[in-house]
Write a protein that holds these residues in place. Structure first.
Motif, short mmCIF file in Angstrom:
data_model
loop_
_atom_site.label_atom_id
_atom_site.label_comp_id
_atom_site.label_asym_id
_atom_site.label_seq_id
_atom_site.Cartn_x
_atom_site.Cartn_y
_atom_site.Cartn_z
N LEU A 1 0.99 -1.10 0.18
CA LEU A 1 -0.10 -0.04 -0.07
C LEU A 1 0.83 1.35 0.05
O LEU A 1 0.62 2.20 -0.64
CB LEU A 1 -0.99 0.03 1.09
CG LEU A 1 -2.00 1.01 1.26
CD1 LEU A 1 -2.75 1.13 0.12
CD2 LEU A 1 -2.62 1.41 2.48
N GLY A 2 1.96 1.36 0.79
CA GLY A 2 3.01 2.36 0.60
C GLY A 2 3.45 2.63 -0.48
O GLY A 2 3.67 3.80 -0.95
N ALA A 3 3.92 1.46 -1.16
CA ALA A 3 4.54 1.63 -2.55
C ALA A 3 3.33 2.61 -3.49
O ALA A 3 3.73 3.03 -4.38
CB ALA A 3 4.80 0.28 -3.08
N VAL A 4 1.97 2.17 -3.40
CA VAL A 4 1.06 2.41 -4.30
C VAL A 4 0.77 4.09 -3.93
O VAL A 4 0.65 4.91 -4.83
CB VAL A 4 -0.40 1.80 -4.22
CG1 VAL A 4 -1.44 2.46 -4.86
CG2 VAL A 4 -0.32 0.47 -4.74
N ILE A 5 0.95 4.63 -2.56
CA ILE A 5 0.62 5.93 -2.20
C ILE A 5 2.08 6.60 -2.79
O ILE A 5 1.83 7.81 -3.18
CB ILE A 5 0.62 5.79 -0.72
CG1 ILE A 5 -0.70 5.18 -0.34
CG2 ILE A 5 0.78 7.29 -0.23
CD1 ILE A 5 -0.77 5.23 1.17
N GLY A 6 3.21 6.01 -2.86
CA GLY A 6 4.30 6.91 -2.98
C GLY A 6 4.74 6.69 -4.46
O GLY A 6 5.30 7.62 -4.99
N HIS A 7 4.39 5.57 -5.19
CA HIS A 7 4.73 5.45 -6.56
C HIS A 7 3.61 4.99 -7.43
O HIS A 7 3.67 4.12 -8.15
CB HIS A 7 5.93 4.85 -6.69
CG HIS A 7 7.11 5.10 -5.84
ND1 HIS A 7 7.64 6.28 -6.15
CD2 HIS A 7 7.39 4.37 -4.85
CE1 HIS A 7 8.84 6.29 -4.98
NE2 HIS A 7 8.81 5.27 -4.38
N GLY A 8 2.27 5.59 -7.36
CA GLY A 8 1.12 5.31 -8.00
C GLY A 8 1.33 5.29 -9.45
O GLY A 8 1.98 6.35 -9.87
N ARG A 9 1.01 4.41 -10.14
CA ARG A 9 1.18 4.19 -11.54
C ARG A 9 -0.60 3.82 -12.11
O ARG A 9 -1.25 3.64 -11.54
CB ARG A 9 2.01 2.85 -12.11
CG ARG A 9 3.41 3.21 -11.38
CD ARG A 9 3.95 1.52 -11.67
NE ARG A 9 3.40 0.58 -10.99
CZ ARG A 9 3.65 -0.75 -11.06
NH1 ARG A 9 4.78 -0.94 -11.77
NH2 ARG A 9 3.07 -1.77 -10.15
#
Length: 236
Positions: free
Chosen positions: A185-193
């Motif tokens: 989830l943190g990866a999506v928040i920080g680097h959403g594609r």
């Protein structure tokens, strides 16, 4: 040992057993899970487990909504995607698209719960069955390797581990999936594609991507609370 003996032992391994007594294994399992998620090398090695659960979450919820689960992929960069066939719009499409990120947290919280209740063996048996059935749905060599490794590791624990070791392993995997859900989830928040689930859901529904991300955080948070309620009595 003949096949009847093997079958009898397999049935015995699928039955509930006495709960493992409280002890050192709880803190050890928690420490191992935290270290695995925190260290880049171990996280990269075991992150496919989180991705597999994520993609199977899409597929299983899709089937529950009347869609056809046709396959899934775990990519070399540890991302993945699942394919379900059905109407391009509607509730089933939305639910199947939404289900990926909460799936590791829900499975993780369930594993934490059963680790303390003597139900580890039947739950691990169910996981083995799901992994074995999922082999027909893999759509790349890398995915096949990841699922086979997960199947082999789970099968070895199921067959060889005693109650305490099995409970510790189930607890560690449950916490790993929970922490992995937060990392994803943190990866999506920080680097959403554009291809990430919240953006896809925004295109499907018109609801902003941030609202879908918030829904994930609420579900993962609830699962974390559930897991903590299961763990905390055993921390004294």
């Amino acid at each position: 040992m003949d096949w009847n003996d093997i079958l009898d032992q397999a049935i015995e391994h699928a039955r509930p057993a006495d709960a493992a007594p409280p002890g050192w294994w709880t803190l050890l399992a928690l420490a191992v899970a935290c270290v695995v998620v925190a260290l880049p090398l171990t996280w990269r090695l075991l992150r496919p487990a989180v991705t597999i659960v994520h993609e199977l979450g899409h597929g299983i919820v899709g089937m529950a909504c009347g869609r056809r689960f046709t396959g899934f992929v775990v990519s070399g960069d540890m991302s993945g995607h699942a394919e379900t066939v059905g109407p391009s719009r509607g509730l089933g499409r939305v639910l199947s698209a939404w289900a990926g990120y909460p799936a590791p947290a829900l499975v993780g919280a369930l594993l934490v719960q059963v680790a303390f209740g003597g139900r580890a063996r039947p739950v691990v048996t169910a996981i083995l069955v799901v992994l074995a059935l999922s082999l027909v749905l893999v759509r790349s060599a890398h995915t096949l390797g990841a699922v086979l490794l997960a199947l082999a590791a789970t099968g070895a624990l199921w067959w060889l581990a005693g109650p305490t070791v099995l409970a510790a392993a189930v607890l560690a995997v449950g916490v790993l999936l929970l922490l992995g859900a937060w990392r994803h989830l943190g990866a999506v928040i920080g680097h959403g594609r554009a291809q990430d689930d919240p953006q896809q859901l925004a295109r499907l529904t018109g609801v902003p991507a941030w609202a879908w991300t918030l829904s994930y955080a609420l579900v993962i948070g609830a699962c974390t609370w559930w897991a903590w309620r299961a763990i905390s009595p055993h921390m004294a």
